[in-house]
Design an enzyme around this catalytic site. Structure first.
Site, PDB file in Angstrom:
ATOM      1  N   HIS A  78      -7.737 -57.742 -43.915  1.00 29.64           N
ATOM      2  CA  HIS A  78      -7.459 -59.172 -44.064  1.00 29.64           C
ATOM      3  C   HIS A  78      -6.384 -59.396 -45.131  1.00 29.64           C
ATOM      4  O   HIS A  78      -5.467 -60.210 -44.945  1.00 29.64           O
ATOM      5  CB  HIS A  78      -8.755 -59.895 -44.430  1.00 29.64           C
ATOM      6  CG  HIS A  78      -8.629 -61.368 -44.578  1.00 29.64           C
ATOM      7  ND1 HIS A  78      -8.267 -62.193 -43.539  1.00 29.64           N
ATOM      8  CD2 HIS A  78      -8.831 -62.176 -45.655  1.00 29.64           C
ATOM      9  CE1 HIS A  78      -8.242 -63.450 -43.976  1.00 29.64           C
ATOM     10  NE2 HIS A  78      -8.580 -63.459 -45.242  1.00 29.64           N
ATOM     11  N   GLN A  80      -4.020 -57.315 -46.035  1.00 28.62           N
ATOM     12  CA  GLN A  80      -2.730 -56.874 -45.504  1.00 28.62           C
ATOM     13  C   GLN A  80      -2.149 -57.925 -44.560  1.00 28.62           C
ATOM     14  O   GLN A  80      -0.949 -58.193 -44.583  1.00 28.62           O
ATOM     15  CB  GLN A  80      -2.887 -55.534 -44.780  1.00 28.62           C
ATOM     16  CG  GLN A  80      -3.255 -54.389 -45.699  1.00 28.62           C
ATOM     17  CD  GLN A  80      -2.221 -54.168 -46.774  1.00 28.62           C
ATOM     18  OE1 GLN A  80      -1.033 -54.002 -46.506  1.00 28.62           O
ATOM     19  NE2 GLN A  80      -2.663 -54.183 -48.013  1.00 28.62           N
ATOM     20  N   HIS A  82      -2.759 -61.171 -44.635  1.00 30.49           N
ATOM     21  CA  HIS A  82      -2.311 -62.291 -45.474  1.00 30.49           C
ATOM     22  C   HIS A  82      -0.964 -61.987 -46.127  1.00 30.49           C
ATOM     23  O   HIS A  82      -0.068 -62.839 -46.152  1.00 30.49           O
ATOM     24  CB  HIS A  82      -3.330 -62.553 -46.596  1.00 30.49           C
ATOM     25  CG  HIS A  82      -4.181 -63.752 -46.388  1.00 30.49           C
ATOM     26  ND1 HIS A  82      -3.682 -64.987 -46.076  1.00 30.49           N
ATOM     27  CD2 HIS A  82      -5.520 -63.910 -46.477  1.00 30.49           C
ATOM     28  CE1 HIS A  82      -4.664 -65.850 -45.971  1.00 30.49           C
ATOM     29  NE2 HIS A  82      -5.800 -65.215 -46.208  1.00 30.49           N
TER      30      HIS A  82
END
Length: 105
Positions: A78, A80, A82
């Site tokens: 998650h 990465q 974002h």
């Protein structure tokens, strides 16, 4: 690096990327209002957040490159996600601010 450490690193990346994203969206609002210096300052502040996220990411990459067995967590995935979407937003924001500037002249 155990799963808990990996998760914490993921949260760190999410936090930095989230701060950067907020600054970038605020920069767009400033550009829409013709406040270009403020918009550009916010883009630079966002970039500093992205740099901090990259430092966290580099910690992970270094460990893996040194042969450490890493236990992947969904939080890291998650984070990465974002980070990469925030980097794309930053690149787009530079162009959008420039378009607002041209439209006002």
């Amino acid at each position: 690096m155990n799963r808990e450490e990996m998760t914490m690193l993921g949260f760190e990346i999410v936090a930095y990327a989230g701060d950067a994203r907020s600054k970038l969206l605020e920069a767009l609002t400033k550009a829409e209002s013709g406040e270009y210096d403020e918009a550009e300052a916010l883009v630079e502040a966002a970039n500093q957040c992205i740099i901090e996220a990259h430092k966290s990411q580099t910690t992970l990459l270094t460990k893996e490159a040194n042969g450490e067995d890493l236990e992947l967590s969904f939080t890291m995935v998650h984070g990465q996600d974002h980070l990469m979407t925030t980097i794309l937003l930053k690149d787009m924001m530079k162009h959008m601010i420039e378009l607002y500037k041209r439209g006002r002249n």
